[in-house]
Motif scaffolding. Structure first.
Motif, mmCIF file in Angstrom:
data_model
loop_
_atom_site.group_PDB
_atom_site.id
_atom_site.type_symbol
_atom_site.label_atom_id
_atom_site.label_comp_id
_atom_site.label_asym_id
_atom_site.label_seq_id
_atom_site.Cartn_x
_atom_site.Cartn_y
_atom_site.Cartn_z
ATOM 1 N N LYS A 101 0.853 -1.189 0.000
ATOM 2 C CA LYS A 101 0.000 0.000 0.000
ATOM 3 C C LYS A 101 0.886 1.235 0.000
ATOM 4 O O LYS A 101 1.424 1.613 1.050
ATOM 5 C CB LYS A 101 -0.895 0.002 1.244
ATOM 6 C CG LYS A 101 -1.873 -1.183 1.296
ATOM 7 C CD LYS A 101 -2.607 -1.262 2.612
ATOM 8 C CE LYS A 101 -3.619 -2.394 2.607
ATOM 9 N NZ LYS A 101 -4.227 -2.611 3.933
ATOM 10 N N GLY A 129 -7.455 -4.011 1.763
ATOM 11 C CA GLY A 129 -8.611 -3.909 2.654
ATOM 12 C C GLY A 129 -8.170 -3.794 4.096
ATOM 13 O O GLY A 129 -6.976 -3.686 4.386
ATOM 14 N N PRO A 130 -9.127 -3.808 5.021
ATOM 15 C CA PRO A 130 -8.795 -3.681 6.449
ATOM 16 C C PRO A 130 -8.274 -5.003 7.008
ATOM 17 O O PRO A 130 -9.047 -5.906 7.316
ATOM 18 C CB PRO A 130 -10.146 -3.300 7.091
ATOM 19 C CG PRO A 130 -11.194 -3.745 6.119
ATOM 20 C CD PRO A 130 -10.571 -3.896 4.769
ATOM 21 N N THR A 131 -6.955 -5.103 7.125
ATOM 22 C CA THR A 131 -6.353 -6.419 7.373
ATOM 23 C C THR A 131 -5.126 -6.321 8.279
ATOM 24 O O THR A 131 -4.004 -6.265 7.777
ATOM 25 C CB THR A 131 -5.891 -7.054 6.038
ATOM 26 O OG1 THR A 131 -5.008 -6.125 5.382
ATOM 27 C CG2 THR A 131 -7.029 -7.393 5.111
ATOM 28 N N PHE A 132 -5.300 -6.274 9.562
ATOM 29 C CA PHE A 132 -4.112 -6.375 10.411
ATOM 30 C C PHE A 132 -3.573 -7.808 10.296
ATOM 31 O O PHE A 132 -4.316 -8.790 10.488
ATOM 32 C CB PHE A 132 -4.445 -6.051 11.869
ATOM 33 C CG PHE A 132 -4.584 -4.571 12.147
ATOM 34 C CD1 PHE A 132 -3.727 -3.642 11.555
ATOM 35 C CD2 PHE A 132 -5.559 -4.095 13.003
ATOM 36 C CE1 PHE A 132 -3.845 -2.275 11.813
ATOM 37 C CE2 PHE A 132 -5.686 -2.737 13.273
ATOM 38 C CZ PHE A 132 -4.822 -1.827 12.673
ATOM 39 N N LYS A 184 -4.941 5.966 2.864
ATOM 40 C CA LYS A 184 -5.359 5.793 4.268
ATOM 41 C C LYS A 184 -4.167 5.740 5.217
ATOM 42 O O LYS A 184 -4.284 6.108 6.387
ATOM 43 C CB LYS A 184 -6.272 4.573 4.417
ATOM 44 C CG LYS A 184 -5.623 3.205 4.199
ATOM 45 C CD LYS A 184 -4.976 2.617 5.422
ATOM 46 C CE LYS A 184 -4.107 1.415 5.075
ATOM 47 N NZ LYS A 184 -3.370 0.892 6.226
ATOM 48 N N ASN A 185 -3.019 5.286 4.749
ATOM 49 C CA ASN A 185 -1.848 5.223 5.639
ATOM 50 C C ASN A 185 -1.433 6.623 6.095
ATOM 51 O O ASN A 185 -1.025 6.824 7.243
ATOM 52 C CB ASN A 185 -0.677 4.550 4.923
ATOM 53 C CG ASN A 185 -0.807 3.037 4.910
ATOM 54 O OD1 ASN A 185 -1.424 2.462 5.792
ATOM 55 N ND2 ASN A 185 -0.221 2.397 3.911
ATOM 56 N N ASP A 237 -10.613 0.337 5.279
ATOM 57 C CA ASP A 237 -9.237 0.307 5.788
ATOM 58 C C ASP A 237 -8.900 1.602 6.526
ATOM 59 O O ASP A 237 -8.125 1.601 7.493
ATOM 60 C CB ASP A 237 -8.279 0.090 4.601
ATOM 61 C CG ASP A 237 -6.971 -0.560 5.025
ATOM 62 O OD1 ASP A 237 -6.794 -0.824 6.232
ATOM 63 O OD2 ASP A 237 -6.119 -0.799 4.147
ATOM 64 N N LEU A 240 -10.238 1.204 10.053
ATOM 65 C CA LEU A 240 -9.401 0.291 10.841
ATOM 66 C C LEU A 240 -8.105 0.974 11.268
ATOM 67 O O LEU A 240 -7.731 0.978 12.445
ATOM 68 C CB LEU A 240 -9.047 -0.953 10.014
ATOM 69 C CG LEU A 240 -8.111 -1.927 10.743
ATOM 70 C CD1 LEU A 240 -8.850 -2.722 11.800
ATOM 71 C CD2 LEU A 240 -7.400 -2.862 9.780
ATOM 72 N N THR A 241 -7.424 1.550 10.296
ATOM 73 C CA THR A 241 -6.069 2.040 10.567
ATOM 74 C C THR A 241 -6.091 3.309 11.418
ATOM 75 O O THR A 241 -5.110 3.622 12.077
ATOM 76 C CB THR A 241 -5.328 2.265 9.237
ATOM 77 O OG1 THR A 241 -5.672 1.222 8.335
ATOM 78 C CG2 THR A 241 -3.838 2.238 9.421
ATOM 79 N N ASN A 246 -2.472 -0.787 16.956
ATOM 80 C CA ASN A 246 -1.947 -1.936 16.188
ATOM 81 C C ASN A 246 -1.423 -1.474 14.834
ATOM 82 O O ASN A 246 -0.665 -2.188 14.195
ATOM 83 C CB ASN A 246 -3.050 -2.974 15.945
ATOM 84 C CG ASN A 246 -3.377 -3.742 17.196
ATOM 85 O OD1 ASN A 246 -2.602 -3.718 18.154
ATOM 86 N ND2 ASN A 246 -4.510 -4.410 17.212
ATOM 87 N N SER A 247 -1.881 -0.316 14.382
ATOM 88 C CA SER A 247 -1.394 0.244 13.117
ATOM 89 C C SER A 247 -0.056 0.928 13.333
ATOM 90 O O SER A 247 0.076 1.780 14.220
ATOM 91 C CB SER A 247 -2.404 1.256 12.566
ATOM 92 O OG SER A 247 -1.751 2.172 11.696
ATOM 93 N N ARG A 248 0.920 0.584 12.482
ATOM 94 C CA ARG A 248 2.221 1.241 12.559
ATOM 95 C C ARG A 248 2.100 2.714 12.192
ATOM 96 O O ARG A 248 2.786 3.565 12.741
ATOM 97 C CB ARG A 248 3.255 0.567 11.639
ATOM 98 C CG ARG A 248 3.758 -0.797 12.101
ATOM 99 C CD ARG A 248 2.924 -1.952 11.673
ATOM 100 N NE ARG A 248 2.533 -1.981 10.294
ATOM 101 C CZ ARG A 248 3.155 -2.700 9.339
ATOM 102 N NH1 ARG A 248 4.195 -3.424 9.633
ATOM 103 N NH2 ARG A 248 2.683 -2.710 8.096
ATOM 104 N N ASN A 249 1.233 3.019 11.231
ATOM 105 C CA ASN A 249 1.068 4.416 10.813
ATOM 106 C C ASN A 249 0.421 5.253 11.919
ATOM 107 O O ASN A 249 0.867 6.356 12.228
ATOM 108 C CB ASN A 249 0.241 4.474 9.525
ATOM 109 C CG ASN A 249 1.035 3.940 8.348
ATOM 110 O OD1 ASN A 249 1.968 4.575 7.879
ATOM 111 N ND2 ASN A 249 0.679 2.749 7.872
ATOM 112 N N VAL A 272 7.636 -1.428 8.557
ATOM 113 C CA VAL A 272 7.428 -0.301 7.653
ATOM 114 C C VAL A 272 6.186 0.503 8.062
ATOM 115 O O VAL A 272 5.156 -0.069 8.422
ATOM 116 C CB VAL A 272 7.315 -0.815 6.192
ATOM 117 C CG1 VAL A 272 6.082 -1.672 5.980
ATOM 118 C CG2 VAL A 272 7.329 0.335 5.197
HETATM 119 O O1 LIG Z 1 -2.717 -1.846 6.185
HETATM 120 C C1 LIG Z 1 -2.921 -2.201 7.320
HETATM 121 C C2 LIG Z 1 -4.228 -2.649 7.802
HETATM 122 O O2 LIG Z 1 -5.126 -2.816 6.751
HETATM 123 C C3 LIG Z 1 -1.816 -2.159 8.303
HETATM 124 O O3 LIG Z 1 -1.686 -0.846 8.739
HETATM 125 P P1 LIG Z 1 -0.286 -0.324 9.279
HETATM 126 O O4 LIG Z 1 0.690 -0.486 8.137
HETATM 127 O O5 LIG Z 1 -0.527 1.087 9.654
HETATM 128 O O6 LIG Z 1 0.086 -1.172 10.443
#
Ligand SMILES: O=C(CO)COP(=O)(O)O
Ligand SMILES: NC(=O)C1=CN([C@@H]2O[C@H](COP(=O)(O)OP(=O)(O)OC[C@H]3O[C@@H](n4cnc5c(N)ncnc54)[C@H](O)[C@@H]3O)[C@@H](O)[C@H]2O)C=CC1
Length: 324
Positions: A101, A129-132, A184-185, A237, A240-241, A246-249, A272
């Motif tokens: 992404k 999509g929304p996928t941790f 979205k990131n 997504d 979610l993010t 849990n999201s790195r961003n 990343v």
């Molecule tokens: O793309 C993601 C969830 O769909 C993961 O998000 P992060 O890269 O911010 O962790």
């Protein structure tokens, strides 16, 4: 359909696990020798997806040529590295499912455009999509957009990857699926800033809605369809993010919102945060086509070291305008 995966990070490993359900063989290329060894010896990717027991039908390799007998390859390297790995892999006409992404710095190309240059004979699909990764690897219910212009290929890929816990929804809008995931990131970083600076839940909700307006303006200008942007790979997504550390961003944004410099937050990290790479490219790409993206511009300034309070007050003092 024999599946290969390029990229042994969290998401590549989780997708290998998806593809290996039911005991099917999967070949996973990882860049790090210790990831290859750990997956083959202990069935765990202890570097990027710790704590998940992987199927023993996943074989890891450090040799890209091992993917040449696959029927489809999931490309899960970070966006800035997709060109290099696809060029090195030289997989000819094997269909590629793009799962990164982002937007390539320098060229301002979406990953699909990069892949068409690096692998000109390969049919292209996008999975987004929304996928941790941890939830997917644990078999928790997840739905994604699977976009491909070739309906036969799309249906074959969907059938191969689907399970009760992993539901691909079909689309022909490849560009739309890509833009949602890339934009979205950047917006998730902004939502993290709101959290880190203690600006409250109203502000976060407003940012998600106004960020979605930016995603939609940019996406429509690039040829995406509105319903794709409002679907799993876009709004899904984004929600979610923008909701979880849990999201790195999002987490990167929390640090920025707490006043920690981006340089320190980004130094020496193994995982990343794509939004940090995408933000300046996206801002420039939007400016070049006359699309207004104030939240994206604010994230760029914060990443470059601007003061959080100044940026927030700049956003809040923009002229009042119609919502749509
Ligand atoms: O793309 C993601 C969830 O769909 C993961 O998000 P992060 O890269 O911010 O962790
Ligand atoms: N982790 C997740 O939950 C999800 C991630 N994604 C996307 O998947 C892509 C990959 O992310 P993750 O698997 O999470 O990565 P990760 O953060 O878990 O691991 C980093 C990855 O980058 C690779 N890498 C580092 N330098 C490289 C180089 N020079 N050349 C090639 N590869 C290099 C590493 O080998 C490793 O695979 C990103 O675009 C991300 O946005 C998409 C959906 C979910």
């Amino acid at each position: 359909m024999r599946i290969g995966v390029i990229g042994g990070g969290a998401w590549g490993t989780a997708l290998a696990q998806v593809a290996a359900r039911g005991g099917k063989a999967v070949t996973l290329w990882a860049r790090e020798d210790d990831v290859v060894a750990a997956i083959n010896d202990t069935h765990e990717n202890s570097l990027f997806l710790r704590g998940v027991q992987l199927s023993d039908t996943i074989r890891a390799t450090g040799d890209l040529a091992a993917l040449n007998d696959c029927d489809a390859i999931l490309v899960v390297a970070p966006a800035q590295h997709v060109r290099a790995v696809l060029t090195a892999a030289d997989t000819g006409a094997i269909p590629l499912v793009l799962c990164a992404k982002g937007i390539e710095a320098g060229t301002r190309m979406l990953v699909g455009e990069v892949a068409r240059e690096a692998a000109p004979h390969a049919p292209i699909a996008v999975l987004s999509g929304p996928t941790f990764a941890h939830e997917v690897a644990a078999g928790q219910p997840t739905a994604v957009t699977l976009a491909c212009a070739d309906t036969a290929l799309r249906d074959a890929l969907s059938a191969r990857l689907a399970s009760p816990a992993f539901r691909p929804y079909a689309s022909s809008d490849v560009v739309g699926a890509e833009i949602g995931g890339a934009v979205k990131n950047v917006l998730a970083i902004a939502c993290g800033v709101v959290e880190g600076a203690g600006l409250g839940l109203n502000a976060r909700a407003a940012l998600i809605a106004r960020g979605f307006a930016e995603m939609t303006r940019f996406g429509l200008a690039k040829g995406a369809r509105a319903e794709t942007l409002a679907g799993l790979s876009g709004l899904g997504d984004l929600v979610l993010t923008c909701s979880s550390t849990n999201s790195r961003n999002f987490s990167l944004g929390v640090g920025l919102g707490q006043g920690i410099a981006a340089e320190g937050l980004l130094a020496n990290r193994q995982t990343v945060a794509e939004g940090a790479h995408t933000a300046p490219v996206l801002r420039d790409a939007a400016e070049a086509i006359g699309v207004d993206m104030p939240v994206v511009a604010a994230v760029c300034d914060l990443l470059a070291g601007a003061d959080v309070r100044e940026i927030v007050s700049r956003l809040l003092s923009r002229p009042l305008r119609a919502e749509v």
